[in-house]
Design a protein around this motif. Structure first.
Motif, PDB file in Angstrom:
ATOM      1  N   PRO A  85     -24.912  66.037  46.961  1.00 26.86           N
ATOM      2  CA  PRO A  85     -23.624  65.900  46.288  1.00 26.86           C
ATOM      3  C   PRO A  85     -23.218  67.210  45.624  1.00 26.86           C
ATOM      4  O   PRO A  85     -24.056  68.054  45.293  1.00 26.86           O
ATOM      5  N   ILE A 116     -13.891  59.151  47.099  1.00 24.70           N
ATOM      6  CA  ILE A 116     -15.165  59.029  47.812  1.00 24.70           C
ATOM      7  C   ILE A 116     -15.170  57.753  48.653  1.00 24.70           C
ATOM      8  O   ILE A 116     -15.580  57.756  49.821  1.00 24.70           O
ATOM      9  N   ASP A 134     -16.246  64.498  48.671  1.00 24.60           N
ATOM     10  CA  ASP A 134     -17.705  64.447  48.632  1.00 24.60           C
ATOM     11  C   ASP A 134     -18.189  63.737  47.372  1.00 24.60           C
ATOM     12  O   ASP A 134     -17.465  63.619  46.373  1.00 24.60           O
ATOM     13  N   GLU A 135     -19.421  63.305  47.416  1.00 22.51           N
ATOM     14  CA  GLU A 135     -20.059  62.766  46.222  1.00 22.51           C
ATOM     15  C   GLU A 135     -20.164  63.865  45.156  1.00 22.51           C
ATOM     16  O   GLU A 135     -20.104  65.052  45.460  1.00 22.51           O
ATOM     17  N   LEU A 161     -21.704  58.438  43.525  1.00 20.17           N
ATOM     18  CA  LEU A 161     -22.468  58.401  44.774  1.00 20.17           C
ATOM     19  C   LEU A 161     -22.039  57.205  45.619  1.00 20.17           C
ATOM     20  O   LEU A 161     -21.700  56.141  45.087  1.00 20.17           O
TER      21      LEU A 161
END
Length: 231
Positions: A17, A42, A48-49, A101
């Motif tokens: 990440p 996300i 992106d994370e 995440l």
């Protein structure tokens, strides 16, 4: 860089990440809005994370289980956080880590995620020479204070939306501990809170951040064991 909808698992191909460290103090409401927007992106595979380290000006945040009776002395702003848990304090000298995440690709197991998050903080504290542990029935990170009592040094509070995580952890490096007196921290009146500074540990924020960076891969890899619970 945005991921395409066909992007492979970040665990499977080794993608880490984004790692962001914000200097100074970030107002809580601004951070909350940025975190919500990033999590939405996300989930849509448009970003992106992100693991985001920051500090806040003094604020009390209310989780979804917050009991107004535990707001003892609201000397700072009180902000609904949308995460699980009760009241907590954030302020200068406390390292806050927000983890956005995608559990669709890392394993749809919230219990595993919280356990891994605790393990990450425990491993980082071990890197700087402080022994800490989990306590059955009490989410968070615990150690022993100068009197030998079990004391909370780190809090965990998360939210999962569309299987993307929000919020994360806070660790007391060197905050003003008197500020916790305005609430019953995490709804646990029988346990004190402590910090690295209160334990005369001598670890500064930069050193602790380096320990978090060093141990983050282990945290991410500990989630991969549950990918079979994903889509």
């Amino acid at each position: 860089m945005p991921r395409s909808p066909a992007a492979p698992s970040p665990v499977a191909d080794g993608i880490m990440p984004e790692w962001r460290l914000s200097p100074g103090l970030t107002p809580y409401d601004e951070a909350l809005a940025a975190m919500e927007a990033r999590a939405t992106a996300i989930a849509a595979r448009q970003a992106d994370e992100l693991i985001w380290l920051l500090e806040h000006p003094s604020v009390y945040t209310a989780g979804t289980s917050a009991d107004p009776a535990e707001l003892v002395d609201p000397r700072f702003p009180v902000v609904p956080a949308g995460r699980g848990g009760r009241y907590t304090y954030h302020g200068p000298g406390q390292r806050v880590g927000y983890t956005m995440l995608d559990l669709n690709m890392r394993g749809r197991d919230v219990r595993c995620f919280v356990h891994a998050l605790e393990g990450w903080v425990i491993a980082a504290l071990e890197q700087v020479g402080l022994s800490s542990f989990r306590a059955p029935g009490r989410v968070g990170i615990w150690t022993h204070d100068a009197a030998g009592r079990e004391a909370k040094i780190g809090a965990i509070g998360v939210r999962v939306r569309r299987w993307v995580t929000l919020h994360g952890f806070s660790v007391n490096v060197a905050p003003d501990m008197s500020h916790f007196g305005g609430i019953v921290p995490c709804g646990l009146p029988d346990y004190p809170v402590t910090s690295l500074a209160a334990l005369n540990h001598g670890t500064d924020m930069e050193t602790f951040d380096a320990a978090l960076a060093l141990t983050r891969r282990g945290f991410l890899e500990s989630l991969s064991c549950n990918r079979q619970n994903g889509t």
